[in-house]
Every structure is written in C-alpha cells, then in structure tokens.
Design a protein around this motif. Sequence first.
Motif, PDB file in Angstrom:
ATOM      1  N   LEU B  54      66.669   1.118 -66.593  1.00  0.00           N
ATOM      2  CA  LEU B  54      67.763   0.312 -67.162  1.00  0.00           C
ATOM      3  C   LEU B  54      68.373  -0.654 -66.146  1.00  0.00           C
ATOM      4  O   LEU B  54      68.922  -1.683 -66.524  1.00  0.00           O
ATOM      5  CB  LEU B  54      68.856   1.221 -67.729  1.00  0.00           C
ATOM      6  CG  LEU B  54      68.509   1.963 -69.024  1.00  0.00           C
ATOM      7  CD1 LEU B  54      69.673   2.840 -69.464  1.00  0.00           C
ATOM      8  CD2 LEU B  54      68.123   0.985 -70.151  1.00  0.00           C
ATOM      9  N   LEU B  55      68.274  -0.314 -64.863  1.00  0.00           N
ATOM     10  CA  LEU B  55      68.904  -1.149 -63.829  1.00  0.00           C
ATOM     11  C   LEU B  55      67.885  -1.899 -62.966  1.00  0.00           C
ATOM     12  O   LEU B  55      68.263  -2.523 -61.965  1.00  0.00           O
ATOM     13  CB  LEU B  55      69.805  -0.276 -62.930  1.00  0.00           C
ATOM     14  CG  LEU B  55      70.921   0.509 -63.627  1.00  0.00           C
ATOM     15  CD1 LEU B  55      71.695   1.362 -62.621  1.00  0.00           C
ATOM     16  CD2 LEU B  55      71.889  -0.424 -64.373  1.00  0.00           C
ATOM     17  N   ALA B  56      66.612  -1.853 -63.356  1.00  0.00           N
ATOM     18  CA  ALA B  56      65.548  -2.464 -62.550  1.00  0.00           C
ATOM     19  C   ALA B  56      65.822  -3.940 -62.253  1.00  0.00           C
ATOM     20  O   ALA B  56      65.475  -4.439 -61.175  1.00  0.00           O
ATOM     21  CB  ALA B  56      64.192  -2.308 -63.253  1.00  0.00           C
ATOM     22  N   GLU B  57      66.467  -4.615 -63.185  1.00  0.00           N
ATOM     23  CA  GLU B  57      66.755  -6.050 -63.001  1.00  0.00           C
ATOM     24  C   GLU B  57      67.636  -6.333 -61.777  1.00  0.00           C
ATOM     25  O   GLU B  57      67.701  -7.467 -61.315  1.00  0.00           O
ATOM     26  CB  GLU B  57      67.454  -6.600 -64.258  1.00  0.00           C
ATOM     27  CG  GLU B  57      68.838  -6.012 -64.478  1.00  0.00           C
ATOM     28  CD  GLU B  57      69.404  -6.285 -65.886  1.00  0.00           C
ATOM     29  OE1 GLU B  57      70.099  -7.290 -66.047  1.00  0.00           O
ATOM     30  OE2 GLU B  57      69.135  -5.484 -66.805  1.00  0.00           O
ATOM     31  N   TYR B  58      68.322  -5.296 -61.275  1.00  0.00           N
ATOM     32  CA  TYR B  58      69.222  -5.496 -60.132  1.00  0.00           C
ATOM     33  C   TYR B  58      68.577  -5.201 -58.783  1.00  0.00           C
ATOM     34  O   TYR B  58      69.252  -5.280 -57.747  1.00  0.00           O
ATOM     35  CB  TYR B  58      70.485  -4.631 -60.288  1.00  0.00           C
ATOM     36  CG  TYR B  58      71.253  -4.932 -61.547  1.00  0.00           C
ATOM     37  CD1 TYR B  58      71.808  -6.189 -61.756  1.00  0.00           C
ATOM     38  CD2 TYR B  58      71.405  -3.970 -62.546  1.00  0.00           C
ATOM     39  CE1 TYR B  58      72.505  -6.477 -62.928  1.00  0.00           C
ATOM     40  CE2 TYR B  58      72.102  -4.247 -63.711  1.00  0.00           C
ATOM     41  CZ  TYR B  58      72.646  -5.500 -63.895  1.00  0.00           C
ATOM     42  OH  TYR B  58      73.325  -5.782 -65.048  1.00  0.00           O
ATOM     43  N   ALA B  59      67.303  -4.818 -58.778  1.00  0.00           N
ATOM     44  CA  ALA B  59      66.637  -4.549 -57.505  1.00  0.00           C
ATOM     45  C   ALA B  59      66.604  -5.824 -56.664  1.00  0.00           C
ATOM     46  O   ALA B  59      66.386  -6.917 -57.190  1.00  0.00           O
ATOM     47  CB  ALA B  59      65.227  -4.035 -57.750  1.00  0.00           C
ATOM     48  N   ASN B  60      66.843  -5.699 -55.354  1.00  0.00           N
ATOM     49  CA  ASN B  60      66.821  -6.867 -54.469  1.00  0.00           C
ATOM     50  C   ASN B  60      65.457  -7.531 -54.431  1.00  0.00           C
ATOM     51  O   ASN B  60      65.348  -8.738 -54.320  1.00  0.00           O
ATOM     52  CB  ASN B  60      67.201  -6.466 -53.039  1.00  0.00           C
ATOM     53  CG  ASN B  60      68.678  -6.095 -52.924  1.00  0.00           C
ATOM     54  OD1 ASN B  60      69.478  -6.354 -53.816  1.00  0.00           O
ATOM     55  ND2 ASN B  60      69.031  -5.475 -51.802  1.00  0.00           N
ATOM     56  N   GLU B  61      64.403  -6.704 -54.474  1.00  0.00           N
ATOM     57  CA  GLU B  61      63.028  -7.220 -54.426  1.00  0.00           C
ATOM     58  C   GLU B  61      62.313  -6.781 -55.691  1.00  0.00           C
ATOM     59  O   GLU B  61      62.734  -5.811 -56.326  1.00  0.00           O
ATOM     60  CB  GLU B  61      62.286  -6.612 -53.228  1.00  0.00           C
ATOM     61  CG  GLU B  61      62.908  -6.895 -51.881  1.00  0.00           C
ATOM     62  CD  GLU B  61      62.318  -5.973 -50.804  1.00  0.00           C
ATOM     63  OE1 GLU B  61      61.186  -6.228 -50.355  1.00  0.00           O
ATOM     64  OE2 GLU B  61      62.999  -4.990 -50.427  1.00  0.00           O
TER      65      GLU B  61
END
Lengths: 201, 201
Positions: B54-61
């Motif tokens: 659900l939060l993958a879009e916020y990964a830095n890379e």
Amino acid sequence: SQDLDAFFRQKKQMDFILEIDKSKNVFRQTYISDGSRKENDAEHSWHLAIMAFLLAEYANEPIDVLKVMKMVLIHDLVEIDAGDTYAYDSCGNETKKEREVAGARRLFSILPKDQEKLIWDLWEEFESGQTAEAKFARTLDHCQPVLLNDASGGRSWREHNVRREQIYGRNTRTHEGSEKVWRYVKGIIDKNIENGNIIQE
Amino acid sequence: SQDLDAFFRQKKQMDFILEIDKSKNVFRQTYISDGSRKENDAEHSWHLAIMAFLLAEYANEPIDVLKVMKMVLIHDLVEIDAGDTYAYDSCGNETKKEREVAGARRLFSILPKDQEKLIWDLWEEFESGQTAEAKFARTLDHCQPVLLNDASGGRSWREHNVRREQIYGRNTRTHEGSEKVWRYVKGIIDKNIENGNIIQE
Ligand SMILES: [Ca+2]
C-alpha cells in the motif's frame, strides 16, 4: 493544492493501516499449533502469505505469486466488521456474504479511490475463486487450518463434532488450486478420521 | 526414487510451515492499537506486508514489492529461538546477533536446500539494510510500532521511559527507505514528545 492532496492521500492510507489492526482481535475457530489459544485473522493471513511463496511450485497452473500474496493478506479484512463465520456454521453462513460486503464497503472506502478499487478487486477475485491465483489462494486458506488442527490434536474438530462428510463437502474444490498440496492435506484429514478426531459416519 | 524425493521435499516445506507457527507466541513490546495486549511477530509481519504494497509509492528508490513482502514476512522468524529483543534493551542487543544466527541456522535448515538459501538471503539482505528493498522494509519495520504506540496512548513508550534521544537514535536511517513515510511518522513522534508520552530531555 497538490501538497494538500498528497497529504490527504497518505493520511487515508495510514488511517486504513491503523484500522486493519483490528484483524488481530478477530479470532477464528482454529487453535494455534500448540493448542494454547485460538488463531486470529492477522496471524492466519501471515501464515498463508508465507505458504504462498514457499508452495508456489505446487500450483496447478502458473500463478502470479505477488497477487496471491496480496489476496491472502487482505482476504479476511472484511471480518473486522462481519466477524469470523465458522466453516460449519450453516446459519451464520446464510448471512455471511451480506455482512462481509457491508464490511468491505466501510473498510475499503477508508483508502484513496485507486487503492479502494485495488483491494475490492483482489477480494472479489478471491471470493469468486475462478482465476489461477484465487484457486491457489483458496487452497491455502482451506489447508492451513488442517495443519494447525492436526498439530493441536484435533481440538477444534472435536469441539465442533466435525464429520467426515462436512470436511470433504467443504473441500470439494480445494484440489483446483493445487492437487499436490491437497493430496498432502487429505492424508492428514484421513489420519484424523482414523484416529477419531473427525467423525467417520 | 523421484517420487520419494518429491515427497521429502514437500514434507520439509510443510514441517517448516508448521514450525514457524511459533511466531504467534513471540510477543513484542508494542501493544496492538486498542492497547489490550502486546503484539506478536506473526501479526507484526502481516501488518508490514500489507504496508509494503500500500505504501510502495513512497519508496525513495524503485523497489521489487514482492521481495519486500517476502522479506518482512520472514524477518522475525529467527526470534522463535532468539526471542524478541526490545529496541532499547542495550544488554539484550549485545548478544542479539549471535542468538539470532543460531535461530536462523536451526530454523531455515528445516527447508529444502534451495529454499533454505532463499530465506537466508532474504534475511541477510534485510539485516544488512543496503539494498532499496531492505531499506524500505526496515523503514516499515521501524514505523509500524510508532503507529501502534501512538494509537494505544503511548503505553509502551511510557512503560519503558523511552527518551527522545533513544527514539531518534534508533531512527537515524529510517528516512533511507522512504522520506515520505518517515516524515509522516516523525510528526507522530514529535506529537508524543509534546504530550509527554516520550521523554523530552
Ligand atoms: Ca474467512
């Protein structure tokens, strides 16, 4: 503004993540393997997700393992509102769908629209049991409690006087996801019919 | 024979799946969100796996979400033997690595060789915290307890007299997986310093 939209998006996601913590208080009829207490939905779903990638080689058809994992991780969230309905509770099962859809509607709508749809689609795919991924996920969902019931000496089966025909009735389609996982688990079921934990009629 | 090899392979996998059920009895210092009891490793790992997608879009890379999910699902298995070591227990943390490696050795070796290696590699990658996936997984692992501690009124922080410098000391690298998740969670930490749940010095 864009900043504010981004903030609200993240807030919705975090609110959902906190809300689903309630799965840890939805208890099932299965005991954990040492028989000390019943298992909850979060633990059950964690177990299925690990099984999904360790047992993927046994799927009858090629599967998208990531999709199966997402599916099993979220498949019981609706029980936060609807409660767990025991597989052999025929009254409970009459109203189950309705209660679960209402639960899904409230719960999934906490998310931003795109992710609300993502979770709905995963849940409906699991419930319909038509795709290779849903079939495999459902096989795992039906087989994991057998492993635990066997390990805990058949306690849950004995408490509910589960009969051979009930357990086989519930598992007519379990082979569809994986003949090999089902064959292994069927061996465990048959052992428990022999030793009397499951009632032979 | 090939049939026998196949049987033993599946038996090992199923034995491992049953063995890891013990994660449901490894309790952490964090309370579940309603504050009613402590959380166990299986529940914690389930929560992280859902957060991962659900939060993958916020990964830095860019990240391989499947790998992150596998990593968080298995990252605490070694605690079945080693026990949970509280983040702010400096004595426990001295012997932690040794106890955990011994746990990994026993536990992972229940699996067939190829999967033993798969799980070792995932665990070591997580522990090293060098890849994009490990960084993101570790960010989630550090942020989820903050969400729960905040929801339960800071009970775990207060019970352990956790100080600002401890929590910030533990989280110096948490931003490396996701600046955006860390920023959100830092807001929650600062609120709990203001309201006294975390000791300001
Ligand atoms: Ca269910």
